[in-house]
Design a protein around this motif. Structure first.
Motif, mmCIF file in Angstrom:
data_model
loop_
_atom_site.group_PDB
_atom_site.id
_atom_site.type_symbol
_atom_site.label_atom_id
_atom_site.label_comp_id
_atom_site.label_asym_id
_atom_site.label_seq_id
_atom_site.Cartn_x
_atom_site.Cartn_y
_atom_site.Cartn_z
ATOM 1 N N UNK A 117 1.042 -1.252 -0.209
ATOM 2 C CA UNK A 117 0.081 -0.136 -0.073
ATOM 3 C C UNK A 117 0.711 1.325 -0.051
ATOM 4 N N UNK A 118 1.885 1.305 -0.770
ATOM 5 C CA UNK A 118 2.869 2.433 -1.027
ATOM 6 C C UNK A 118 3.038 2.972 -2.499
ATOM 7 N N UNK A 119 1.819 2.857 -3.075
ATOM 8 C CA UNK A 119 2.003 3.269 -4.638
ATOM 9 C C UNK A 119 2.378 4.808 -4.906
ATOM 10 N N UNK A 120 2.818 5.022 -5.831
ATOM 11 C CA UNK A 120 3.012 6.450 -6.265
ATOM 12 C C UNK A 120 2.270 6.489 -7.767
ATOM 13 N N UNK A 121 2.313 7.973 -8.154
ATOM 14 C CA UNK A 121 1.627 8.198 -9.244
ATOM 15 C C UNK A 121 2.216 7.432 -10.383
ATOM 16 N N UNK A 122 3.360 6.966 -10.268
ATOM 17 C CA UNK A 122 4.073 6.132 -11.548
ATOM 18 C C UNK A 122 4.479 4.697 -11.186
ATOM 19 N N UNK A 123 3.841 4.263 -10.125
ATOM 20 C CA UNK A 123 3.974 2.829 -9.771
ATOM 21 C C UNK A 123 3.483 1.890 -10.817
ATOM 22 N N UNK A 124 4.098 0.658 -11.175
ATOM 23 C CA UNK A 124 3.528 -0.366 -11.868
ATOM 24 C C UNK A 124 3.063 -1.337 -10.874
ATOM 25 N N UNK A 125 2.399 -2.397 -11.378
ATOM 26 C CA UNK A 125 1.847 -3.300 -10.559
ATOM 27 C C UNK A 125 2.775 -4.633 -10.554
ATOM 28 N N UNK A 126 3.110 -5.134 -9.464
ATOM 29 C CA UNK A 126 3.695 -6.451 -9.457
ATOM 30 C C UNK A 126 2.658 -7.258 -8.881
ATOM 31 N N UNK A 127 2.196 -8.290 -9.708
ATOM 32 C CA UNK A 127 1.185 -9.283 -9.705
ATOM 33 C C UNK A 127 1.580 -10.498 -9.664
ATOM 34 N N UNK A 128 1.072 -11.719 -8.852
ATOM 35 C CA UNK A 128 1.086 -12.886 -8.901
ATOM 36 C C UNK A 128 -0.392 -13.447 -9.116
ATOM 37 N N UNK A 129 -0.771 -14.271 -10.058
ATOM 38 C CA UNK A 129 -2.057 -15.083 -10.339
ATOM 39 C C UNK A 129 -2.078 -16.485 -9.495
ATOM 40 N N UNK A 130 -2.827 -16.772 -8.623
ATOM 41 C CA UNK A 130 -2.778 -18.095 -8.055
ATOM 42 C C UNK A 130 -4.294 -18.646 -8.230
ATOM 43 N N UNK A 131 -4.470 -19.995 -8.720
ATOM 44 C CA UNK A 131 -5.795 -20.562 -8.802
ATOM 45 C C UNK A 131 -5.806 -21.891 -8.140
ATOM 46 N N UNK A 132 -6.769 -22.656 -8.156
ATOM 47 C CA UNK A 132 -7.115 -24.115 -7.919
ATOM 48 C C UNK A 132 -8.459 -24.437 -8.430
ATOM 49 N N UNK A 133 -8.413 -25.668 -8.445
ATOM 50 C CA UNK A 133 -9.618 -26.298 -9.013
ATOM 51 C C UNK A 133 -9.771 -27.802 -8.478
ATOM 52 N N UNK A 134 -10.939 -28.468 -8.955
ATOM 53 C CA UNK A 134 -11.080 -29.789 -8.343
ATOM 54 C C UNK A 134 -10.150 -30.719 -8.914
ATOM 55 N N UNK A 135 -9.801 -31.747 -8.244
ATOM 56 C CA UNK A 135 -8.493 -32.617 -8.718
ATOM 57 C C UNK A 135 -8.848 -33.382 -9.854
ATOM 58 N N UNK A 136 -10.264 -33.668 -10.161
ATOM 59 C CA UNK A 136 -10.388 -34.403 -11.380
ATOM 60 C C UNK A 136 -10.766 -33.502 -12.465
ATOM 61 N N UNK A 137 -10.854 -32.137 -12.525
ATOM 62 C CA UNK A 137 -10.917 -31.335 -13.559
ATOM 63 C C UNK A 137 -10.151 -31.337 -14.436
ATOM 64 N N UNK A 138 -10.171 -31.795 -15.740
ATOM 65 C CA UNK A 138 -9.544 -31.866 -16.804
ATOM 66 C C UNK A 138 -9.538 -30.975 -17.922
ATOM 67 N N UNK A 139 -10.758 -30.500 -17.969
ATOM 68 C CA UNK A 139 -10.899 -29.380 -19.174
ATOM 69 C C UNK A 139 -12.184 -28.509 -18.764
ATOM 70 N N UNK A 140 -12.117 -27.440 -19.189
ATOM 71 C CA UNK A 140 -13.271 -26.181 -18.957
ATOM 72 C C UNK A 140 -14.583 -26.810 -19.683
ATOM 73 N N UNK A 141 -15.729 -26.164 -19.246
ATOM 74 C CA UNK A 141 -16.941 -26.573 -19.655
ATOM 75 C C UNK A 141 -17.347 -25.831 -21.058
ATOM 76 N N UNK A 142 -16.613 -24.815 -21.476
ATOM 77 C CA UNK A 142 -17.291 -24.116 -22.539
ATOM 78 C C UNK A 142 -17.131 -24.825 -23.968
ATOM 79 N N UNK A 143 -17.864 -24.160 -25.151
ATOM 80 C CA UNK A 143 -17.849 -24.878 -26.283
ATOM 81 C C UNK A 143 -16.498 -24.935 -27.026
ATOM 82 N N UNK A 144 -15.289 -24.389 -26.478
ATOM 83 C CA UNK A 144 -14.164 -24.552 -26.744
ATOM 84 C C UNK A 144 -13.433 -24.675 -25.400
#
Length: 410
Positions: free
Chosen positions: A127-154
């Protein structure tokens, strides 16, 4: 002449000047919930994806302008400004994540049991940003163990799905639109850096932090906090981060690694001016190293010392006798001044500060921050301050010292 960044923004959006005339302009700064309410009103769920990107940029640039004016008129402290910039970034990330998820689902569906959260590091994390700060990010996820593919048309495999989501989120934050650019994003603090997957499953993140992370990555993790995503999953991720920070580790190894890392940083690009407030010996990086080393070498016994914010961490370390009071006051005083000057300089210039070319308006703001009659006096004050902080760095991070100035053994 003090803030060309704000002048440029005003020339693009003259209507923003009206906000300065509002009766409440100088008396209130929106918190996280108010930013979220503003975004809900001005960026409704009914908008198309491209419209969401534009509206987020409009809201973001207007709010940044407001914060900048408050800094320059000395009606907002550097620390409150940093929180305001950070609250704004957090709200925008959250709204854009919602838009990206809604945009992906018609084509790719969802992953069974899938959850995702965005972890902020660096200035946003603290919580120390300035007007010129960029964003240092990490994306973390999880899912069911038996999930092998998403549910959409593709369909996509879970790792492909969350990698695609991450790429779209980065683009949503960084892509130039008719309303400009919002932020730059840096993902290099994720496990294995640029060599690692762009999104990381929680179990892989924990395994990496416990078994493969370098000391500098463990230090960087002291700044990590969840800023967007599923709230229940976010609690789980925040706990995993805290558990990693409280792991048992050899204090002297951490100190030795931190000293070597700092020496490498200085050797690769040696700062020559006290106005390089971040990198100069005795500057902000030294303060961060001191605080981060003390946190990760004491957190197992005292988890309450942990905080992503440097000033809050200094207080916690002092309250728990890891830092003695005179040392803590020196660190706090230097940190507050560095942050005040950084907020001003990031609004006033692009690139390094050259005192010989400082506009009168900027010079006045700097001298007010340092309580000095001129830049030459400000220069001397910074040099003296940096020498004192460097001595603290050498004392705490010495070649044979596993204790802080208080004498407490880690």
């Amino acid at each position: 002449g003090a803030a060309p960044r704000l002048a440029q923004e005003l020339s693009r959006r003259p209507g923003m000047l009206d906000a300065v005339l509002e009766p409440t302009f100088f008396s209130h700064v929106p918190d996280c919930q108010e930013i979220k309410s503003t975004l809900s009103a001005q960026v409704p769920q009914s908008l198309a994806f491209d419209q969401v990107l534009d509206q987020c940029r409009i809201v973001g640039r207007e709010q940044m302008f407001r914060i900048g004016v408050r800094i320059l008129t000395d009606t907002l402290s550097a620390q409150d400004a940093a929180k305001a910039y950070s609250n704004l970034a957090q709200g925008l990330i959250e709204r854009l994540l919602q838009a990206v998820q809604a945009d992906l689902e018609p084509r790719y569906g969802v992953v069974a049991g899938g959850n995702v959260c965005i972890v902020a590091m660096g200035k946003l994390g603290g919580r120390e940003m300035t007007a010129a700060s960029d964003l240092d990010l990490i994306v973390i996820y999880d899912h069911d163990e038996d999930a092998t593919a998403s549910s959409g048309p593709k369909t996509l495999s879970p790792n492909q799905y969350f990698a695609r989501l991450t790429q779209r989120l980065i683009s949503a934050l960084t892509a130039p639109t008719p309303e400009g650019v919002l932020y730059e994003v840096d993902m290099r603090l994720r496990p294995s850096g640029n060599k690692g997957p762009i999104a990381t499953r929680l179990s892989s993140f924990v395994d990496y932090q416990k078994n493969s992370a370098w000391t500098w990555e463990k230090m960087a993790l002291t700044r990590a906090r969840v800023v967007a995503g599923d709230s229940n999953f976010g609690i789980k991720v925040d706990k995993a981060i805290a558990d990693c920070l409280c792991a048992e580790r050899d204090a002297q190894t951490v100190i030795d690694d931190a000293v070597k890392m700092r020496q490498t940083m200085l050797a690769s690009k040696k700062p020559t001016s006290p106005w390089d407030l971040k990198s100069i010996p005795g500057g902000m990086v030294d303060i961060e190293f001191i605080v981060q080393v003390l946190q990760i070498t004491n957190a197992r016994q005292m988890p309450e010392i942990l905080s992503q914010n440097i000033l809050e961490a200094v207080k916690n370390l002092t309250d728990n006798s890891v830092l003695d009071l005179p040392t803590a006051r020196q660190l706090e005083s230097a940190c507050r001044l560095y942050q005040q000057l950084t907020q001003i300089l990031k609004l006033g210039i692009d690139g390094p500060f050259d005192p010989e070319r400082s506009p009168p308006g900027l010079t006045k703001l700097i001298n007010a921050a340092t309580a000095s009659p001129d830049l030459a006096t400000s220069h001397v004050l910074l040099e003296e301050l940096q020498l004192s902080i460097r001595e603290i760095f050498k004392t705490i991070l010495s070649a044979d010292n596993s204790a802080g100035p208080s004498g407490r053994t880690s």
